[in-house]
Write a protein that holds these residues in place. Structure first.
Motif, short mmCIF file in Angstrom:
data_model
loop_
_atom_site.label_atom_id
_atom_site.label_comp_id
_atom_site.label_asym_id
_atom_site.label_seq_id
_atom_site.Cartn_x
_atom_site.Cartn_y
_atom_site.Cartn_z
N ALA B 374 45.92 27.59 55.17
CA ALA B 374 45.75 29.02 54.94
C ALA B 374 45.71 29.47 53.66
CB ALA B 374 47.24 29.70 55.52
N GLY B 375 45.44 28.54 52.54
CA GLY B 375 45.30 28.89 51.02
C GLY B 375 46.57 29.62 50.60
N ALA B 376 47.92 29.48 50.96
CA ALA B 376 48.83 30.06 50.37
C ALA B 376 49.29 29.45 49.11
CB ALA B 376 50.08 29.92 51.17
N ARG B 377 49.83 29.97 48.34
CA ARG B 377 50.44 29.26 46.90
C ARG B 377 51.82 28.96 47.05
NH1 ARG B 377 47.81 31.12 42.43
NH2 ARG B 377 49.75 31.51 41.47
N VAL B 378 52.24 27.79 47.28
CA VAL B 378 53.33 27.28 47.72
C VAL B 378 53.90 26.24 46.93
CG1 VAL B 378 52.28 26.04 49.72
CG2 VAL B 378 54.84 26.57 49.77
N LEU B 379 55.00 26.16 46.65
CA LEU B 379 55.82 24.82 45.94
C LEU B 379 56.82 24.37 47.21
CD1 LEU B 379 56.26 23.35 43.53
CD2 LEU B 379 58.21 24.96 42.76
N TYR B 380 56.52 23.13 47.47
CA TYR B 380 57.39 22.51 48.34
C TYR B 380 58.32 21.46 48.07
CZ TYR B 380 57.93 19.61 52.53
OH TYR B 380 58.43 18.64 53.72
N ASP B 381 59.64 21.72 48.12
CA ASP B 381 60.68 20.92 47.69
C ASP B 381 60.77 19.71 48.47
OD1 ASP B 381 62.74 19.40 46.55
OD2 ASP B 381 63.87 21.39 45.89
N ASP B 382 60.21 18.69 48.51
CA ASP B 382 60.09 17.36 49.49
C ASP B 382 60.92 16.40 49.01
OD1 ASP B 382 58.36 17.03 47.31
OD2 ASP B 382 56.90 15.79 48.28
N ARG B 383 62.00 16.66 47.90
CA ARG B 383 62.67 15.83 47.30
C ARG B 383 63.96 15.58 48.56
NH1 ARG B 383 64.74 18.78 41.99
NH2 ARG B 383 64.80 20.18 43.49
N ASP B 384 64.66 14.24 48.06
CA ASP B 384 65.64 13.91 48.83
C ASP B 384 66.98 14.25 47.84
OD1 ASP B 384 64.72 12.82 51.11
OD2 ASP B 384 64.27 10.95 50.04
N GLU B 385 67.27 15.52 47.69
CA GLU B 385 68.31 16.04 47.08
C GLU B 385 69.19 16.81 47.84
OE1 GLU B 385 69.00 15.51 44.01
OE2 GLU B 385 67.18 15.04 42.93
N ALA B 386 70.35 16.93 47.35
CA ALA B 386 71.40 17.79 48.09
C ALA B 386 70.96 19.27 48.25
CB ALA B 386 72.83 17.67 47.24
N ALA B 387 71.38 19.83 49.31
CA ALA B 387 70.93 21.25 49.23
C ALA B 387 71.30 22.29 48.14
CB ALA B 387 71.69 22.04 50.55
N GLY B 388 72.59 21.79 47.42
CA GLY B 388 72.82 22.65 46.34
C GLY B 388 71.86 22.35 44.94
N VAL B 389 71.38 21.23 44.98
CA VAL B 389 70.48 21.11 43.80
C VAL B 389 69.07 21.76 44.14
CG1 VAL B 389 69.04 19.24 42.87
CG2 VAL B 389 71.47 18.82 43.16
N LYS B 390 68.85 21.70 45.54
CA LYS B 390 67.42 22.46 45.66
C LYS B 390 67.59 23.84 45.61
CE LYS B 390 65.39 19.07 48.93
NZ LYS B 390 64.98 18.83 50.51
N LEU B 391 68.65 24.34 46.04
CA LEU B 391 68.58 26.07 46.06
C LEU B 391 68.94 26.46 44.62
CD1 LEU B 391 70.88 26.65 49.22
CD2 LEU B 391 68.50 26.58 49.07
N ALA B 392 69.75 25.60 44.00
CA ALA B 392 69.90 26.19 42.46
C ALA B 392 68.46 26.10 41.91
CB ALA B 392 70.87 25.13 41.83
N ASP B 393 67.56 24.94 41.92
CA ASP B 393 66.40 24.99 41.53
C ASP B 393 65.43 25.94 41.83
OD1 ASP B 393 66.64 22.80 39.73
OD2 ASP B 393 66.12 21.33 41.13
N ALA B 394 65.64 26.48 43.37
CA ALA B 394 64.69 27.51 43.78
C ALA B 394 64.90 28.93 43.28
CB ALA B 394 64.82 27.69 45.25
N ASP B 395 66.46 29.05 42.85
CA ASP B 395 66.61 30.20 42.00
C ASP B 395 66.28 30.04 40.61
OD1 ASP B 395 67.82 31.71 44.02
OD2 ASP B 395 70.09 31.27 43.48
N LEU B 396 66.40 29.22 40.09
CA LEU B 396 66.15 28.86 38.52
C LEU B 396 64.55 28.86 38.48
CD1 LEU B 396 66.29 28.05 35.71
CD2 LEU B 396 66.24 25.62 36.39
N ILE B 397 63.62 28.46 39.26
CA ILE B 397 62.10 28.58 39.09
C ILE B 397 61.63 29.90 39.60
CG2 ILE B 397 59.98 27.77 40.00
CD1 ILE B 397 61.24 25.02 40.25
N GLY B 398 62.54 30.45 40.63
CA GLY B 398 62.45 32.01 40.64
C GLY B 398 61.17 32.61 41.30
N LEU B 399 60.38 31.85 42.36
CA LEU B 399 59.21 32.23 42.93
C LEU B 399 59.80 33.49 43.85
CD1 LEU B 399 57.24 28.80 43.90
CD2 LEU B 399 57.43 30.43 41.69
N PRO B 400 58.77 34.27 44.05
CA PRO B 400 59.29 35.47 44.74
C PRO B 400 59.79 35.47 46.11
CG PRO B 400 56.97 35.83 43.75
CD PRO B 400 57.47 34.51 43.68
N THR B 401 59.31 34.45 46.94
CA THR B 401 59.84 34.27 48.30
C THR B 401 60.22 32.62 48.68
OG1 THR B 401 58.43 36.14 49.17
CG2 THR B 401 59.46 34.55 50.78
#
Lengths: 437, 437
Positions: B374-401
């Motif tokens: 669809a041409g969306a601008r998306v960052l996909y966290d496909d890592r094998d990391e714990a949920a806490g690490v992934k959610l902390a990184d999502a907040d740190l990087i801070g994309l709108p949605t």
């Protein structure tokens, strides 16, 4: 594209396009950069002559050019193709400094090897800096800081940025600029199998870039020169003014830069004994399998899955943008001027009212406003010049479609549409405006 | 937009978008640039800390940074806003060299005036070159060559390009980079009335650029410094780590850089006697009415309608892109990380599957493929990391949605959609995919 505000929300400027500028339109009276009937005597190549005559570029000092607005628009379109093709193979854009410390260069030995081609500077505290002619050291240094595990590999990065080489000869105009723009990509892999994949992917992307620019090129075996590495291919375009010589075997088809000894002692193909044909060319791109030369010297290592420290395996890939622009001009012109390939043309439409009557001018102004609102990429010749001058400039600048309005056509409610280098036909202005808006 | 092939024809790649890259999507496993829990100790400013922690930039040497892929995406979005707003006022993009001959600088006297802030180099033949800290000389020199008649005026040009200033202090991180990117615009006019118009138009465009970047700035009276000229305004943003000081009169509201003597002898407002408030700020932009200082020195003249030779009247306008990026970070963050303004966010969506189950991962992979198509601008966290690490990184990087898929959500056919810094809600995945594709 995404269909609505639910996902992305309505930003503060949600109504506006967020990509390229909306108003890629220009009145010729405001265009910075005039056309010239004759190129300066020092411009020997047809591509260079056309760049100067059409107002795409201007020389500011020996080996150094300004890109004027029309040239810059073409450069931006070439860049858009590059971004697109590199995104397709998963490459990520970054930007590393042009002015660099000599540290990493001393470690790879290239601080000495590069000789006078590299500008050297001292900063205010006497530290040794240089103006980077290429960026393998910077990327290896960045990889050393950023990558520690096999899980972070492979990586494929690129930049489109300025480089400087203090060339001895500057007679080549746009072909031998000291300061130039380069697409330089770098692959970082865990092993040579990964490098092989990256090398093939970037090579294929480069070939798609050249194809979209409608440049006929040839891939040739080359020598790695001061870059080092195991395998390398150069992309060349034929040009009578080129400074390289390619040899092609008429029998087996193998192509090599004349620096590489393709010929045997008898001057025939070393592979099959066939006759060799020589051609003058310009090198516009180069891809290298670097291996571990830079990562060994700079200490760019990663820990493998088995826990071993290993050097990152690198590749390096470059295309010169001004040379590519020059190659486009060399391959796409006729006696009257440039014939832009559609995807790299600075603008798409050249709108020309001719004659002294008010009607053609009024119709052109109204059409220009419509085109502007429709987001068309149009150059509008709003000058008070004779028809001959305007039409000669339209041919020289060479945009893909010329729209002509004369008093006779305007009275008949028609417009003449002519593809550059093609056949003109008159069409109904109202129907055409409807299609455009 | 134009509605079809009738006008523009079907190019060889007519089916493809010809603007920005199509696939602005990224798997976190392939992202070059890792996040960090803690910023290096030398990063004092919150904006600088966030840039390092979120992997937007990396220091390579004193005062010199690499922009990493996420930082580069944000920079490109800032550039797109700049191109858009400058096209709206009819400005044309060009590009002048970074490495310049000293000739024009000696004529304006700035070869001596600039002192150690300017890097000086000798080329292979001993000719004096410099790394340009600003481009008034180059533009005046280009105008001298290009403009001969009043009919070619006014002109308004700009570039977005690299500059270098050998700053004494480099502790300021991204605020005080030696090598940096600047939007620099230049107006060329026949008279001061024309300059007044250009100055207002560019000032208004700069304010729209800052507004679209959602940066709260203040325009302050300033001193022209080594630039010269009659009128000048600086754009500042408040920052506790800023190196400038602005004084604001509590009574009349006048704002000036503390270098300008706004205070009378008693330390009160020189205009109205009101109390002055001081604030630490970062300068991110500056506009100057230059007048004829540069055109007089360099000989950039035009012939007026009356046939007289007159100097071109110039203006100069600049915004520092990395400083603007830093100001965005300073003004848009919370305790967990960056909260990107929508129009400059590197990407729009952060897709995060959490947990060890296969269902969330499969749903995320399928959704990622849909978003990619669809041409969306998306960052996909496909890592094998714990949920806490992934959610902390999502907040740190801070994309709108942020789009979250857990095993529970995937089983229920749902997805959690959370605007950064806002409230999460679960929605039906199928309905959401339908809207996205």
């Amino acid at each position: 594209m995404l269909s609505g505000g639910f996902l992305l929300g309505a930003g503060r400027h949600g109504q506006r396009s967020q990509g390229a500028p909306e108003e890629m339109t220009m009145r010729l009276t405001t265009l910075f950069g005039r056309t010239m009937r004759e190129a300066p005597a020092e411009a020997e190549q047809i591509g260079h002559q056309l760049a100067l005559r059409a107002g795409l570029a201007r020389q500011l000092q020996a080996g150094s050019f300004a890109l004027m607005p029309l040239g810059m628009l073409a450069l931006r379109r070439i860049e858009a193709i590059m971004h697109d093709e590199l995104a397709r193979i998963g490459a990520q854009e970054l930007r590393t400094p042009i002015i660099q410390s000599s540290d990493a260069w001393e470690r790879t030995g290239r601080y000495a090897d590069y000789g006078p081609l590299m500008l050297r500077v001292a900063d205010r505290s006497g530290r040794r800096l240089l103006v980077a002619p290429t960026h393998e050291e910077a990327i290896a240094d960045l990889a050393r800081r950023e990558i520690s595990s096999y899980r972070q590999l492979p990586a494929l990065v690129y930049q489109i940025h300025t480089k400087y080489r203090d060339e001895l000869r500057t007679k080549g105009g746009l072909m031998r600029m000291r300061e130039f723009t380069m697409l330089d990509a770098y692959s970082l892999d865990a092993d040579t199998a990964g490098l092989d994949l990256a090398y093939r992917a970037v090579g294929a992307a480069f070939e798609r870039i050249l194809a979209r620019c409608e440049v006929r090129s040839v891939a040739a075996e080359a020598s790695a020169g001061e870059m080092g590495g195991s395998e390398t291919v150069e992309y060349h375009v034929r040009s009578a003014a080129g400074e390289d010589q390619l040899l092609t075997c008429a029998a087996c088809g193998h192509v090599a830069n004349a620096e590489v000894s393709l010929a045997d002692a008898g001057g025939r193909c070393a592979r099959c004994g066939g006759a060799l044909l020589a051609a003058q060319t310009i090198e516009i791109g180069h891809i290298f399998k670097l291996g571990t030369r830079y990562s060994d010297a700079i200490g760019a290592r990663y820990q493998s899955a088995a826990g071993r420290e290993q050097p990152i395996v690198m590749g390096s890939y470059g295309i010169g943008l001004e040379r590519l622009l020059l190659a486009i001009l060399e391959q796409h012109h006729d006696g009257a001027g440039i014939v832009w390939p559609r995807e790299v043309a600075p603008l798409d439409l050249h709108l020309v009212p001719v004659g002294r009557g008010a009607r053609a001018r009024q119709a052109a102004e109204a059409l220009y406003e419509d085109l502007l609102r429709a987001g068309a990429r149009v150059l509008y010749d709003d000058r008070d010049e004779a028809a001959g001058v305007k039409l000669a400039d339209a041919d020289l600048i060479g945009l893909p479609t010329r729209l002509l309005l004369s008093e006779r056509l305007a009275e008949a409610g028609q417009i003449e549409v002519r593809p550059r280098g093609g056949v003109a036909r008159d069409v109904e202005l109202e129907r055409w405006r409807g299609a455009a808006v």
